[in-house]
Design an enzyme around this catalytic site. Structure first.
Site, PDB file in Angstrom:
ATOM      1  N   ASP A 141       0.829  -1.208   0.000  1.00 49.34           N
ATOM      2  CA  ASP A 141       0.000   0.000   0.000  1.00 49.34           C
ATOM      3  C   ASP A 141       0.861   1.254   0.000  1.00 49.34           C
ATOM      4  O   ASP A 141       0.455   2.303   0.505  1.00 49.34           O
ATOM      5  CB  ASP A 141      -0.931  -0.011   1.220  1.00 49.34           C
ATOM      6  CG  ASP A 141      -2.042   1.014   1.110  1.00 49.34           C
ATOM      7  OD1 ASP A 141      -2.636   1.366   2.153  1.00 49.34           O
ATOM      8  OD2 ASP A 141      -2.315   1.485  -0.023  1.00 49.34           O
ATOM      9  N   LYS A 144       2.507   3.548  -5.681  1.00 52.98           N
ATOM     10  CA  LYS A 144       2.023   2.507  -6.601  1.00 52.98           C
ATOM     11  C   LYS A 144       3.084   2.122  -7.627  1.00 52.98           C
ATOM     12  O   LYS A 144       3.145   0.990  -8.056  1.00 52.98           O
ATOM     13  CB  LYS A 144       0.734   2.957  -7.286  1.00 52.98           C
ATOM     14  CG  LYS A 144      -0.324   3.476  -6.307  1.00 52.98           C
ATOM     15  CD  LYS A 144      -0.458   2.599  -5.072  1.00 52.98           C
ATOM     16  CE  LYS A 144      -1.095   3.344  -3.911  1.00 52.98           C
ATOM     17  NZ  LYS A 144      -0.985   2.587  -2.620  1.00 52.98           N
ATOM     18  N   ASP A 169      -3.242  -2.920  -2.532  1.00 55.83           N
ATOM     19  CA  ASP A 169      -4.297  -1.916  -2.533  1.00 55.83           C
ATOM     20  C   ASP A 169      -4.191  -1.044  -3.782  1.00 55.83           C
ATOM     21  O   ASP A 169      -3.121  -0.926  -4.384  1.00 55.83           O
ATOM     22  CB  ASP A 169      -4.189  -1.033  -1.272  1.00 55.83           C
ATOM     23  CG  ASP A 169      -5.404  -0.129  -1.101  1.00 55.83           C
ATOM     24  OD1 ASP A 169      -5.265   0.923  -0.470  1.00 55.83           O
ATOM     25  OD2 ASP A 169      -6.484  -0.478  -1.616  1.00 55.83           O
ATOM     26  N   ASN A 170      -5.296  -0.415  -4.179  1.00 59.66           N
ATOM     27  CA  ASN A 170      -5.315   0.631  -5.205  1.00 59.66           C
ATOM     28  C   ASN A 170      -4.902   0.193  -6.602  1.00 59.66           C
ATOM     29  O   ASN A 170      -4.297   0.980  -7.344  1.00 59.66           O
ATOM     30  CB  ASN A 170      -4.406   1.788  -4.795  1.00 59.66           C
ATOM     31  CG  ASN A 170      -4.648   2.254  -3.403  1.00 59.66           C
ATOM     32  OD1 ASN A 170      -3.781   2.118  -2.534  1.00 59.66           O
ATOM     33  ND2 ASN A 170      -5.842   2.790  -3.159  1.00 59.66           N
ATOM     34  N   GLU A 199     -11.395   4.298  -0.755  1.00 58.84           N
ATOM     35  CA  GLU A 199     -11.829   4.542   0.633  1.00 58.84           C
ATOM     36  C   GLU A 199     -12.656   5.827   0.764  1.00 58.84           C
ATOM     37  O   GLU A 199     -12.316   6.860   0.216  1.00 58.84           O
ATOM     38  CB  GLU A 199     -10.625   4.614   1.591  1.00 58.84           C
ATOM     39  CG  GLU A 199      -9.497   5.505   1.175  1.00 58.84           C
ATOM     40  CD  GLU A 199      -8.439   4.774   0.384  1.00 58.84           C
ATOM     41  OE1 GLU A 199      -8.772   3.772  -0.266  1.00 58.84           O
ATOM     42  OE2 GLU A 199      -7.290   5.224   0.375  1.00 58.84           O
TER      43      GLU A 199
END
Ligand SMILES: Cc1ccc(Cc2cc(O)c(O)c(C(=O)NC/C=C/[C@H]3O[C@@H](n4cnc5c(N)ncnc54)[C@H](O)[C@@H]3O)c2)cc1
Ligand SMILES: [Mg+2]
Length: 214
Positions: A141, A144, A169-170, A199
Site C-alpha cells: 500500500d 504505486k 491496494d489501489n 476509501e
C-alpha cells in the site's frame, strides 16, 4: 505552525478511541476520514476484504509496505494470533511517528513492529536483521509505482514461499498497471481482483490478491 493531516488524525484517535481497543481505533479513523478529513487509509470497505483474506490465512509472518498512519497495521495486527508478527515499513519519519502512536494506542506494540526506512533498502536485510525466513502474507500500500520493483525484490531475496499471499491496494485508483500485468501474466502467481471502492468515496478501486506458486 499548522498541524499535518496525520497529526490531526492521531489527535482524533487519542481524543475519541478507547486505549487498547483496536476496533475502536479503526472505527474512529474511519468516522473521522469519512466525515471530517479524508486520508489514504485502506478504509472500511476494502478493509473488510483485507480482514477476510487475513482471517482465512491466519498468517504468522506478515510484511506491510507503506504504513502511513498505521490504520491497516492495526487492522491486520488485531487479527493475528499470539506469536504472529507484522513488520511494517515506512520511510517518512513524520508518518512513522504518527503510526507508532496509533499502533501503541491500539495496544498492538508487541504484535506490530514499525521499521523506518525504504522498502528497497530494507527488504534485502530482513532475513539477517529480523531472522525472517519467508513471509506468509504481504500487504502492498505504498507508492504505486514501487509495487512491481518490490515484488521482484521479494522474489530475488527468496522471501516468498509456495502459498505466500500478496494483497495490493489501489490497483485501479490510483492504479498499478505494471504490477497488475506482471502478477496476472506470470506463471509464478495465481491472481484475482476484488472489486471495491476508493476509501470513503464512490469511485471504483480494488485489491489484487496474488498467491505465489513458487
Ligand atoms: C490521483 C489520486 C490520488 C490519490 C488517490 C488516493 C489514494 C488512495 C490510497 O489508498 C493510496 O494508498 C494512495 C497512495 O498514493 N498511497 C501511497 C502511500 C504511501 C505511503 O507509503 C510510504 N512509502 C512510499 N514508498 C515507500 C517505500 N519505498 N518504502 C517505505 N515507505 C514508503 C509513504 O511515506 C506513505 O506513508 C492514494 C487516488 C487517486
Ligand atoms: Mg492505499
Amino acid at each position: 505552525t499548522r498541524t499535518t493531516r496525520p497529526q490531526r488524525l492521531l489527535k482524533a484517535v487519542q481524543d475519541r478511541a478507547i486505549r487498547g481497543n483496536p476496533k475502536s481505533v479503526i472505527s474512529v479513523i474511519d468516522h473521522y476520514c469519512r466525515n471530517q478529513e479524508w486520508a489514504m487509509n485502506v478504509g472500511d470497505e476494502k478493509g473488510f476484504i483485507l480482514d477476510s483474506v487475513v482471517s482465512e490465512l491466519n498468517p504468522q509472518t506478515v510484511l506491510e509496505l507503506g504504513t502511513y498512519c498505521g490504520y491497516s497495521a492495526v487492522r491486520i495486527g488485531r487479527l493475528l494470533h499470539s506469536g504472529a508478527r507484522l513488520l511494517t515499513l515506512e520511510f517518512n519519519p513524520d508518518y512513522a511517528a504518527v503510526a507508532r502512536e496509533v499502533i501503541s494506542w491500539a495496544g498492538l506494540e508487541n504484535t506490530v513492529q514499525l521499521v523506518e526506512g525504504a522498502s528497497g533498502d530494507w527488504i534485502p536485510r530482513l532475513r539477517e536483521h529480523f531472522g525472517i525466513h519467508t513471509f506468509d502474507f504481504i500487504f502492498l500500500d505504498h507508492w504505486k509505482e514501487g509495487y512491481l520493483a518490490d515484488i521482484k525484490l521479494l522474489e530475488e531475496c527468496r522471501l516468498l514461499r509456495k502459498g505466500t499471499v500478496l494483497l495490493a491496494d489501489n490497483v485501479v485508483c490510483p492504479g498499478a498497471p505494471d504490477y497488475l500485468e506482471y502478477v496476472r501474466k506470470s506463471p509464478l502467481y495465481d491472481s484475482r481482483y476484488f472489486k471495491s471502492h476508493l476509501e470513503y468515496t464512490k469511485a471504483e478501486d480494488g485489491l489484487e490478491k496474488s498467491v505465489y506458486l513458487g
